[in-house]
Motif scaffolding. Structure first.
Motif, PDB file in Angstrom:
ATOM      1  N   SER A 126     -10.852 -12.547   0.098  1.00 32.53           N
ATOM      2  CA  SER A 126     -10.903 -12.624  -1.368  1.00 32.53           C
ATOM      3  C   SER A 126     -11.626 -11.431  -1.977  1.00 32.53           C
ATOM      4  O   SER A 126     -11.556 -11.211  -3.186  1.00 32.53           O
ATOM      5  CB  SER A 126     -11.559 -13.930  -1.820  1.00 32.53           C
ATOM      6  OG  SER A 126     -12.905 -13.974  -1.394  1.00 32.53           O
ATOM      7  N   LEU A 133     -10.718  -8.431  -1.470  1.00 29.96           N
ATOM      8  CA  LEU A 133      -9.666  -7.494  -1.871  1.00 29.96           C
ATOM      9  C   LEU A 133      -9.304  -7.800  -3.322  1.00 29.96           C
ATOM     10  O   LEU A 133      -8.948  -8.934  -3.637  1.00 29.96           O
ATOM     11  CB  LEU A 133      -8.418  -7.646  -1.001  1.00 29.96           C
ATOM     12  CG  LEU A 133      -8.418  -6.975   0.351  1.00 29.96           C
ATOM     13  CD1 LEU A 133      -7.140  -7.303   1.108  1.00 29.96           C
ATOM     14  CD2 LEU A 133      -8.594  -5.478   0.222  1.00 29.96           C
ATOM     15  N   PRO A 134      -9.380  -6.825  -4.203  1.00 33.52           N
ATOM     16  CA  PRO A 134      -9.121  -7.114  -5.619  1.00 33.52           C
ATOM     17  C   PRO A 134      -7.654  -7.425  -5.928  1.00 33.52           C
ATOM     18  O   PRO A 134      -7.360  -8.074  -6.918  1.00 33.52           O
ATOM     19  CB  PRO A 134      -9.585  -5.846  -6.336  1.00 33.52           C
ATOM     20  CG  PRO A 134      -9.658  -4.784  -5.306  1.00 33.52           C
ATOM     21  CD  PRO A 134      -9.833  -5.457  -3.977  1.00 33.52           C
ATOM     22  N   SER A 135      -6.747  -6.993  -5.077  1.00 37.11           N
ATOM     23  CA  SER A 135      -5.321  -7.185  -5.327  1.00 37.11           C
ATOM     24  C   SER A 135      -4.793  -8.411  -4.569  1.00 37.11           C
ATOM     25  O   SER A 135      -4.854  -8.462  -3.336  1.00 37.11           O
ATOM     26  CB  SER A 135      -4.553  -5.937  -4.883  1.00 37.11           C
ATOM     27  OG  SER A 135      -3.176  -6.206  -4.782  1.00 37.11           O
ATOM     28  N   VAL A 136      -4.242  -9.357  -5.312  1.00 43.52           N
ATOM     29  CA  VAL A 136      -3.632 -10.532  -4.689  1.00 43.52           C
ATOM     30  C   VAL A 136      -2.449 -10.099  -3.824  1.00 43.52           C
ATOM     31  O   VAL A 136      -2.209 -10.667  -2.763  1.00 43.52           O
ATOM     32  CB  VAL A 136      -3.206 -11.573  -5.756  1.00 43.52           C
ATOM     33  CG1 VAL A 136      -2.394 -12.702  -5.149  1.00 43.52           C
ATOM     34  CG2 VAL A 136      -4.436 -12.120  -6.470  1.00 43.52           C
ATOM     35  N   ALA A 137      -1.746  -9.064  -4.250  1.00 43.35           N
ATOM     36  CA  ALA A 137      -0.618  -8.559  -3.454  1.00 43.35           C
ATOM     37  C   ALA A 137      -1.105  -8.079  -2.086  1.00 43.35           C
ATOM     38  O   ALA A 137      -0.456  -8.338  -1.063  1.00 43.35           O
ATOM     39  CB  ALA A 137       0.101  -7.432  -4.196  1.00 43.35           C
ATOM     40  N   ASP A 138      -2.245  -7.392  -2.054  1.00 38.81           N
ATOM     41  CA  ASP A 138      -2.805  -6.953  -0.773  1.00 38.81           C
ATOM     42  C   ASP A 138      -3.249  -8.145   0.069  1.00 38.81           C
ATOM     43  O   ASP A 138      -3.046  -8.169   1.288  1.00 38.81           O
ATOM     44  CB  ASP A 138      -3.999  -6.011  -0.991  1.00 38.81           C
ATOM     45  CG  ASP A 138      -3.588  -4.631  -1.478  1.00 38.81           C
ATOM     46  OD1 ASP A 138      -2.399  -4.269  -1.358  1.00 38.81           O
ATOM     47  OD2 ASP A 138      -4.484  -3.909  -1.976  1.00 38.81           O
ATOM     48  N   GLN A 139      -3.860  -9.129  -0.559  1.00 39.78           N
ATOM     49  CA  GLN A 139      -4.273 -10.348   0.155  1.00 39.78           C
ATOM     50  C   GLN A 139      -3.049 -11.018   0.777  1.00 39.78           C
ATOM     51  O   GLN A 139      -3.059 -11.379   1.954  1.00 39.78           O
ATOM     52  CB  GLN A 139      -4.961 -11.328  -0.794  1.00 39.78           C
ATOM     53  CG  GLN A 139      -6.273 -10.859  -1.353  1.00 39.78           C
ATOM     54  CD  GLN A 139      -6.782 -11.750  -2.474  1.00 39.78           C
ATOM     55  OE1 GLN A 139      -6.203 -12.787  -2.792  1.00 39.78           O
ATOM     56  NE2 GLN A 139      -7.887 -11.344  -3.090  1.00 39.78           N
ATOM     57  N   HIS A 140      -1.995 -11.155  -0.020  1.00 36.83           N
ATOM     58  CA  HIS A 140      -0.792 -11.830   0.465  1.00 36.83           C
ATOM     59  C   HIS A 140      -0.084 -11.042   1.558  1.00 36.83           C
ATOM     60  O   HIS A 140       0.516 -11.633   2.456  1.00 36.83           O
ATOM     61  CB  HIS A 140       0.139 -12.133  -0.701  1.00 36.83           C
ATOM     62  CG  HIS A 140      -0.325 -13.302  -1.514  1.00 36.83           C
ATOM     63  ND1 HIS A 140       0.497 -13.980  -2.378  1.00 36.83           N
ATOM     64  CD2 HIS A 140      -1.516 -13.936  -1.576  1.00 36.83           C
ATOM     65  CE1 HIS A 140      -0.177 -14.966  -2.951  1.00 36.83           C
ATOM     66  NE2 HIS A 140      -1.400 -14.956  -2.485  1.00 36.83           N
ATOM     67  N   ARG A 191      -7.551  -4.662   4.097  1.00 36.26           N
ATOM     68  CA  ARG A 191      -6.203  -4.354   3.621  1.00 36.26           C
ATOM     69  C   ARG A 191      -5.253  -4.066   4.784  1.00 36.26           C
ATOM     70  O   ARG A 191      -4.082  -4.437   4.738  1.00 36.26           O
ATOM     71  CB  ARG A 191      -6.279  -3.142   2.682  1.00 36.26           C
ATOM     72  CG  ARG A 191      -5.047  -2.908   1.852  1.00 36.26           C
ATOM     73  CD  ARG A 191      -5.252  -1.768   0.854  1.00 36.26           C
ATOM     74  NE  ARG A 191      -6.200  -2.162  -0.190  1.00 36.26           N
ATOM     75  CZ  ARG A 191      -7.409  -1.613  -0.361  1.00 36.26           C
ATOM     76  NH1 ARG A 191      -7.846  -0.650   0.426  1.00 36.26           N
ATOM     77  NH2 ARG A 191      -8.188  -2.020  -1.336  1.00 36.26           N
ATOM     78  N   LEU A 206     -12.993  -2.779   2.427  1.00 32.76           N
ATOM     79  CA  LEU A 206     -11.701  -3.032   1.779  1.00 32.76           C
ATOM     80  C   LEU A 206     -10.545  -2.484   2.609  1.00 32.76           C
ATOM     81  O   LEU A 206      -9.510  -3.137   2.752  1.00 32.76           O
ATOM     82  CB  LEU A 206     -11.688  -2.448   0.371  1.00 32.76           C
ATOM     83  CG  LEU A 206     -12.638  -3.095  -0.627  1.00 32.76           C
ATOM     84  CD1 LEU A 206     -12.574  -2.371  -1.968  1.00 32.76           C
ATOM     85  CD2 LEU A 206     -12.366  -4.580  -0.785  1.00 32.76           C
TER      86      LEU A 206
END
Length: 190
Positions: A103, A105-112, A82, A78
């Motif tokens: 995918s 990564l549990p946080s969409v904000a981190d993915q983005h 990240r 992770l």
């Protein structure tokens, strides 16, 4: 990226070494073949660091084992997703490995945040060839093979930027004039 691929595939569940090798080879083998001489030392490094465990494979010989991710290995995966290094964002093949497991990564904000870094890189004008410090456009390159290389890279970069903006919900690149991008060869040429 080999280590990230190992961690990522093991995050999907325990695997025998030969199956892990097969998955990693299918992911990266087309551009960067995976040899036993690079895979197994990477597995050993990750195991010594406590990021994965080896267990004897049920019903197999003594040299066969199953690999599984530890909690520390999951956390490491992770962290690597990240905060990828700059060269992992700018190198197309390395970025594909990140994308394969993003995918997780549990946080969409981190993915983005990772996707935005890639988009920012792709929006910077660059070229394979220069006249002094000025990047050359494909139309300025006489060699048909070099021009073809530039046109192919530009089309790939354009498609990737379109996809990234779609995923991120962006209508246009931030702070970059679209016409300049269209005239310049793409930065994402790794």
């Amino acid at each position: 990226m080999l280590e990230l691929a190992i961690l990522g595939f093991l995050a999907e569940g325990p695997l025998p070494g030969h199956e892990l090798r097969s998955r990693v080879a299918r992911l990266t083998g087309f551009s960067r073949p995976v040899s036993d001489g690079s895979l197994y030392p990477a597995i050993n490094r990750l195991s010594k660091a406590g990021l994965l465990e080896r267990s004897p494979a049920p019903g197999a010989g003594p040299a066969r084992y199953v690999l599984s991710l530890t909690e520390a290995g999951h956390a490491e995966m992770l962290d690597r997703l990240r905060e990828p290094a700059d060269h992992e964002i700018t190198d197309f093949t390395r970025f594909l490995t990140i994308l394969t497991f993003l995918s997780r990564l549990p946080s969409v904000a981190d993915q983005h945040a990772v996707l935005r870094r890639r988009l920012e890189f792709l929006e910077q004008p660059a070229s394979f060839f220069y006249a002094g410090d000025r990047p050359l456009r494909a139309a300025e390159v006489e060699d048909p093979y070099r021009r073809g290389m530039m046109l192919t890279a530009r089309a790939t970069s354009r498609a990737e930027r379109t996809w990234l903006r779609e995923v991120l919900g962006d209508d246009a690149p931030s702070g970059v004039v679209r016409s300049t991008l269209e005239e310049q060869p793409p930065a994402g040429r790794s």
